[in-house]
Design a protein around this motif. Structure first.
Motif, PDB file in Angstrom:
ATOM      1  N   ASN B 135      12.880  65.092 -63.759  1.00  0.00           N
ATOM      2  CA  ASN B 135      11.807  65.073 -64.712  1.00  0.00           C
ATOM      3  C   ASN B 135      10.546  65.488 -63.973  1.00  0.00           C
ATOM      4  OD1 ASN B 135       9.801  64.442 -66.472  1.00  0.00           O
ATOM      5  ND2 ASN B 135      10.730  62.523 -67.141  1.00  0.00           N
ATOM      6  N   VAL B 136      10.077  66.681 -64.309  1.00  0.00           N
ATOM      7  CA  VAL B 136       8.917  67.193 -63.586  1.00  0.00           C
ATOM      8  C   VAL B 136       7.703  66.298 -63.787  1.00  0.00           C
ATOM      9  CG1 VAL B 136       7.587  69.260 -63.125  1.00  0.00           C
ATOM     10  CG2 VAL B 136       9.842  69.456 -64.095  1.00  0.00           C
ATOM     11  N   HIS B 137       7.621  65.707 -64.972  1.00  0.00           N
ATOM     12  CA  HIS B 137       6.455  64.877 -65.221  1.00  0.00           C
ATOM     13  C   HIS B 137       6.448  63.628 -64.352  1.00  0.00           C
ATOM     14  CE1 HIS B 137       6.598  67.402 -68.895  1.00  0.00           C
ATOM     15  NE2 HIS B 137       5.344  67.529 -68.547  1.00  0.00           N
ATOM     16  N   LEU B 138       7.646  63.150 -64.007  1.00  0.00           N
ATOM     17  CA  LEU B 138       7.737  62.030 -63.082  1.00  0.00           C
ATOM     18  C   LEU B 138       7.222  62.449 -61.711  1.00  0.00           C
ATOM     19  CD1 LEU B 138       8.848  59.152 -63.361  1.00  0.00           C
ATOM     20  CD2 LEU B 138      10.922  59.948 -62.256  1.00  0.00           C
ATOM     21  N   VAL B 139       7.576  63.683 -61.301  1.00  0.00           N
ATOM     22  CA  VAL B 139       7.085  64.207 -60.028  1.00  0.00           C
ATOM     23  C   VAL B 139       5.561  64.219 -60.032  1.00  0.00           C
ATOM     24  CG1 VAL B 139       6.983  66.233 -58.545  1.00  0.00           C
ATOM     25  CG2 VAL B 139       9.127  65.619 -59.624  1.00  0.00           C
ATOM     26  N   VAL B 140       4.991  64.709 -61.130  1.00  0.00           N
ATOM     27  CA  VAL B 140       3.532  64.787 -61.229  1.00  0.00           C
ATOM     28  C   VAL B 140       2.916  63.392 -61.178  1.00  0.00           C
ATOM     29  CG1 VAL B 140       1.613  65.471 -62.697  1.00  0.00           C
ATOM     30  CG2 VAL B 140       3.624  66.925 -62.551  1.00  0.00           C
ATOM     31  N   LEU B 141       3.521  62.484 -61.929  1.00  0.00           N
ATOM     32  CA  LEU B 141       2.997  61.123 -62.000  1.00  0.00           C
ATOM     33  C   LEU B 141       3.010  60.462 -60.628  1.00  0.00           C
ATOM     34  CD1 LEU B 141       2.034  59.861 -64.598  1.00  0.00           C
ATOM     35  CD2 LEU B 141       4.114  58.527 -64.657  1.00  0.00           C
ATOM     36  N   ILE B 142       4.155  60.560 -59.941  1.00  0.00           N
ATOM     37  CA  ILE B 142       4.252  59.943 -58.615  1.00  0.00           C
ATOM     38  C   ILE B 142       3.305  60.635 -57.649  1.00  0.00           C
ATOM     39  CG2 ILE B 142       5.824  59.634 -56.677  1.00  0.00           C
ATOM     40  CD1 ILE B 142       7.954  58.905 -58.647  1.00  0.00           C
ATOM     41  N   GLY B 143       3.162  61.975 -57.809  1.00  0.00           N
ATOM     42  CA  GLY B 143       2.206  62.708 -56.981  1.00  0.00           C
ATOM     43  C   GLY B 143       0.798  62.179 -57.171  1.00  0.00           C
ATOM     44  N   ILE B 144       0.433  61.916 -58.425  1.00  0.00           N
ATOM     45  CA  ILE B 144      -0.914  61.414 -58.706  1.00  0.00           C
ATOM     46  C   ILE B 144      -1.113  60.046 -58.056  1.00  0.00           C
ATOM     47  CG2 ILE B 144      -2.437  60.566 -60.530  1.00  0.00           C
ATOM     48  CD1 ILE B 144      -1.277  62.736 -62.332  1.00  0.00           C
ATOM     49  N   VAL B 145      -0.088  59.181 -58.211  1.00  0.00           N
ATOM     50  CA  VAL B 145      -0.197  57.835 -57.623  1.00  0.00           C
ATOM     51  C   VAL B 145      -0.300  57.915 -56.103  1.00  0.00           C
ATOM     52  CG1 VAL B 145       1.017  55.674 -57.291  1.00  0.00           C
ATOM     53  CG2 VAL B 145       0.998  56.740 -59.534  1.00  0.00           C
ATOM     54  N   LEU B 146       0.579  58.731 -55.478  1.00  0.00           N
ATOM     55  CA  LEU B 146       0.538  58.858 -54.021  1.00  0.00           C
ATOM     56  C   LEU B 146      -0.785  59.467 -53.586  1.00  0.00           C
ATOM     57  CD1 LEU B 146       4.133  60.022 -53.065  1.00  0.00           C
ATOM     58  CD2 LEU B 146       3.046  57.840 -52.617  1.00  0.00           C
ATOM     59  N   GLY B 147      -1.269  60.469 -54.353  1.00  0.00           N
ATOM     60  CA  GLY B 147      -2.550  61.091 -54.049  1.00  0.00           C
ATOM     61  C   GLY B 147      -3.648  60.047 -54.049  1.00  0.00           C
ATOM     62  N   GLY B 148      -3.622  59.162 -55.047  1.00  0.00           N
ATOM     63  CA  GLY B 148      -4.608  58.088 -55.111  1.00  0.00           C
ATOM     64  C   GLY B 148      -4.528  57.185 -53.889  1.00  0.00           C
ATOM     65  N   LEU B 149      -3.286  56.873 -53.504  1.00  0.00           N
ATOM     66  CA  LEU B 149      -3.072  56.033 -52.322  1.00  0.00           C
ATOM     67  C   LEU B 149      -3.643  56.698 -51.074  1.00  0.00           C
ATOM     68  CD1 LEU B 149      -1.586  53.534 -51.059  1.00  0.00           C
ATOM     69  CD2 LEU B 149       0.326  55.085 -50.671  1.00  0.00           C
ATOM     70  N   PHE B 150      -3.306  57.990 -50.887  1.00  0.00           N
ATOM     71  CA  PHE B 150      -3.790  58.721 -49.710  1.00  0.00           C
ATOM     72  C   PHE B 150      -5.306  58.765 -49.696  1.00  0.00           C
ATOM     73  CE2 PHE B 150       0.310  61.432 -49.802  1.00  0.00           C
ATOM     74  CZ  PHE B 150       1.007  60.385 -49.207  1.00  0.00           C
ATOM     75  N   ARG B 151      -5.874  59.003 -50.889  1.00  0.00           N
ATOM     76  CA  ARG B 151      -7.324  59.107 -50.967  1.00  0.00           C
ATOM     77  C   ARG B 151      -7.988  57.765 -50.613  1.00  0.00           C
ATOM     78  NH1 ARG B 151      -6.952  63.706 -54.183  1.00  0.00           N
ATOM     79  NH2 ARG B 151      -5.751  62.626 -55.756  1.00  0.00           N
ATOM     80  N   SER B 152      -7.419  56.688 -51.134  1.00  0.00           N
ATOM     81  CA  SER B 152      -8.013  55.386 -50.823  1.00  0.00           C
ATOM     82  C   SER B 152      -7.914  55.089 -49.343  1.00  0.00           C
ATOM     83  CB  SER B 152      -7.300  54.266 -51.590  1.00  0.00           C
ATOM     84  OG  SER B 152      -7.062  54.650 -52.892  1.00  0.00           O
ATOM     85  N   MET B 153      -6.747  55.418 -48.750  1.00  0.00           N
ATOM     86  CA  MET B 153      -6.598  55.167 -47.320  1.00  0.00           C
ATOM     87  C   MET B 153      -7.607  55.997 -46.539  1.00  0.00           C
ATOM     88  SD  MET B 153      -2.454  54.980 -47.229  1.00  0.00           S
ATOM     89  CE  MET B 153      -2.201  55.201 -45.499  1.00  0.00           C
ATOM     90  N   SER B 154      -7.764  57.266 -46.922  1.00  0.00           N
ATOM     91  CA  SER B 154      -8.745  58.117 -46.242  1.00  0.00           C
ATOM     92  C   SER B 154     -10.134  57.531 -46.413  1.00  0.00           C
ATOM     93  CB  SER B 154      -8.734  59.536 -46.811  1.00  0.00           C
ATOM     94  OG  SER B 154      -7.445  60.034 -46.902  1.00  0.00           O
ATOM     95  N   GLY B 155     -10.449  57.109 -47.647  1.00  0.00           N
ATOM     96  CA  GLY B 155     -11.764  56.557 -47.917  1.00  0.00           C
ATOM     97  C   GLY B 155     -12.041  55.338 -47.040  1.00  0.00           C
TER      98      GLY B 155
END
Lengths: 251, 322
Positions: B135-155
């Motif tokens: 499910n490509v949308h699941l890929v996108v969703l998990i990507g968004i969540v992981l992106g948020g995680l990475f961004r918070s860690m960077s922040g």
């Protein structure tokens, strides 16, 4: 012949198809009817390998749909789902050309073009073939998708509620077309229908689904009967003979 | 429109775009050139090549990503690539200091970054697609969540490093097209070439994929394998571009949608070249204006994100631009 044996499907705890075994004869028009949530569309999707089958097998002309290569199956069996939304900007003839993809892989031959032209004419789309899909009414777009399936020129054609979005004139024309495709072109047509009277007047064979199970099957005279319809839909029915057809009223 | 009209008008539009792209390239190479031509040409040539690579990578990856998701406001950036890039850079500064980041061998750094980003996406896709579901949308969703995680860690890390280190890091995190390393550009060009060979004969499969999963399966396309393959190609393209110049978020959205608006029909055979040409015009033309008009006062990515952001809002307000 489509042979369905012991097919089941569940989502989590909910069983949507429960051990259905059924043989759809080759040739003719078969309708699948039943109330909402009876599993009609799910069963059709599994026949066309759009949904994985949990248990059981579906054989199309001796080929197991779960094991056969997708492009080989695409030359034998086609399906049209209910809602066909497209983000892309395509013309009607572009869309219909996709029906030839299993054969030409994008490089259209003269034979492919012949199939495309015939399908367009058959659906009365000659005038509209250069229009973009987003410029068409819902019914016209539906016919364009049916033309694509017709251009695919498979022995088995499955339609999930093909009368959606069609007015009475086009609904009748569509059913006649599907019956003629079965009769004249020797295709096997399977449709999921909500309108019992269309099923009664046009089908060679009717399959009734109820609560995920096969409930009844047979010729229209055996199926369109008050006691069967009342049990299927849990609604009062009256069935009358009119001009050689059995017509059910429930209003 | 009849097929002939479509062919004619797409050819005309493509020619115009190619001419504009050529003009911006020539302008970039020659405007304001002083001194030795051989130095100017080789210096600017490397940067031009880098921009062409990025334009190509971003345009192709975005169009393909929108094809497999069936959605025209998504970009591959949503799957967490740029956030991962930011986290990588931030972690290096946090662990070893800014001096190490600027002192690192850029070629080694480039290869490591591409490897980590491609490896990350491969692992993610394998995990998602291996479980039987796809499910490509699941890929996108998990990507968004992981992106948020990475961004918070960077922040978080950015807040606890020294302000001097932070300034150096911040400069790194804006895409900059002042690449001068010829080897990097060469390696990127080679990788991009390989990807191009992979997609060269797949235009009609892309067209079928655009019709959505059910129709694609009904037409005999192995949708799962094809989605996986396209996602891998996208991850290679985005990783190269990000590692070369840094994250460019809105740019892909901008060029892909401009291409959709400009071209009369949605076939990938014409849509992909159109998007690439639009990307070249925006990037090279934009950089030329930046250097000659704004005299290097700002980074191109700031302008692109500004223009891209405006375009995005207009696009949303007008609904589907038609």
């Amino acid at each position: 012949m489509i042979g369905i044996s012991g097919v089941s499907k569940s989502y989590g705890q909910t069983v949507v198809i429960d051990d259905v075994s059924l043989t759809l004869p080759k040739g003719g028009l078969t309708s699948i009817i039943g109330p909402n949530g009876a599993g009609k569309s799910t069963l059709m999707s599994m026949i066309a390998r759009l949904l994985p089958i949990d248990r059981g097998t579906v054989m199309v002309d001796g080929l197991d749909v779960a094991l056969t290569a997708g492009d080989a199956l695409a030359k034998r069996l086609s399906i049209l789902r209910q809602d066909n939304h497209l983000a892309a900007r395509l013309t009607v003839s572009d869309l219909v050309s996709f029906g030839r993809y299993p054969y030409s892989k994008g490089r259209l031959t003269d034979e492919d073009r012949g199939h495309i032209e015939r399908a367009l004419t058959y659906l009365g789309l000659d005038e509209l073939k250069h229009r973009f899909l987003d410029e068409l009414s819902g019914g016209q777009r539906q016919r364009a998708f049916v033309a694509m399936v017709l251009a695919q020129d498979t022995d088995y054609m499955l339609f999930d509620e093909p009368l959606n979005n069609l007015d009475i004139r086009h609904a009748v024309a569509m059913m006649k077309l599907l019956r003629d495709a079965a009769k004249d072109l020797g295709k096997t047509v399977v449709v999921v229908l909500h309108d019992i009277n269309f099923a009664s007047c046009y089908s060679d064979h009717i399959v009734v689904m109820r609560r995920g199970r096969l409930f009844r099957q047979g010729v229209p005279e055996e199926i369109i009967r008050e006691e069967i319809l009342i049990e299927t839909y849990e609604t009062d029915f009256k069935v009358r003979d009119m001009d050689g057809n059995r017509i059910a009223t429930f209003y | 429109m009849s097929p002939d009209e479509i062919r004619k008008s797409s050819r005309l539009i493509l020619l115009c775009l190619a001419a504009l792209a050529l003009i911006s390239m020539v302008a970039f190479m020659t405007l304001g050139a002083k001194g030795s031509w051989s130095f100017v040409l080789s210096f600017r040539g490397t940067r031009l090549a880098a921009m062409l690579i990025v334009a190509y990578a971003i345009a192709v990856s975005t169009v393909l990503f929108q094809t497999i998701t069936g959605n025209r406001i998504l970009t591959p950036a949503l799957t967490g690539f740029d956030a991962l890039y930011v986290l990588l850079q931030t972690s290096i500064v946090f662990l070893f200091g800014a001096a190490t980041l600027t002192g690192l061998d850029p070629q080694l750094m480039f290869i490591a970054e591409v490897a980590i980003m491609v490896g990350f996406s491969l692992a993610l896709y394998r995990l998602l697609f291996g479980s039987g579901r796809h499910n490509v949308h699941l890929v996108v969703l998990i990507g968004i969540v992981l992106g948020g995680l990475f961004r918070s860690m960077s922040g978080f890390l950015q807040r606890i490093i020294s302000p001097d280190d932070f300034v150096v890091l911040q400069d790194r995190l804006f895409a900059s097209f002042n690449v001068t390393d010829q080897t990097l550009v060469g390696v990127s060009a080679l990788l991009i070439g390989l990807v191009t060979i992979a997609i060269w004969r797949m235009f009609s499969v892309f067209d079928v994929m655009m019709l959505g999963r059910d129709t694609a399966v009904a037409l005999g396309v192995d949708h799962k394998a094809m989605t996986m393959r396209i996602l891998v190609l996208i991850s290679v393209l985005v990783s190269i571009s990000t590692a070369l110049v840094g994250p460019v978020t809105f740019f892909g959205l901008l060029v892909a949608n401009l291409a959709y608006i400009l071209m009369p029909a949605a076939k990938h055979r014409i849509m992909l070249p159109a998007a690439v040409l639009v990307a070249i015009i925006c990037l090279v033309g934009g950089q030329t204006i930046l250097e000659r008009v704004f005299a290097f006062d700002t980074a191109l990515s700031i302008i692109i994100e500004f223009a891209g952001g405006l375009f995005f809002i207009v696009f949303l307000l007008k609904g589907r631009v038609r």
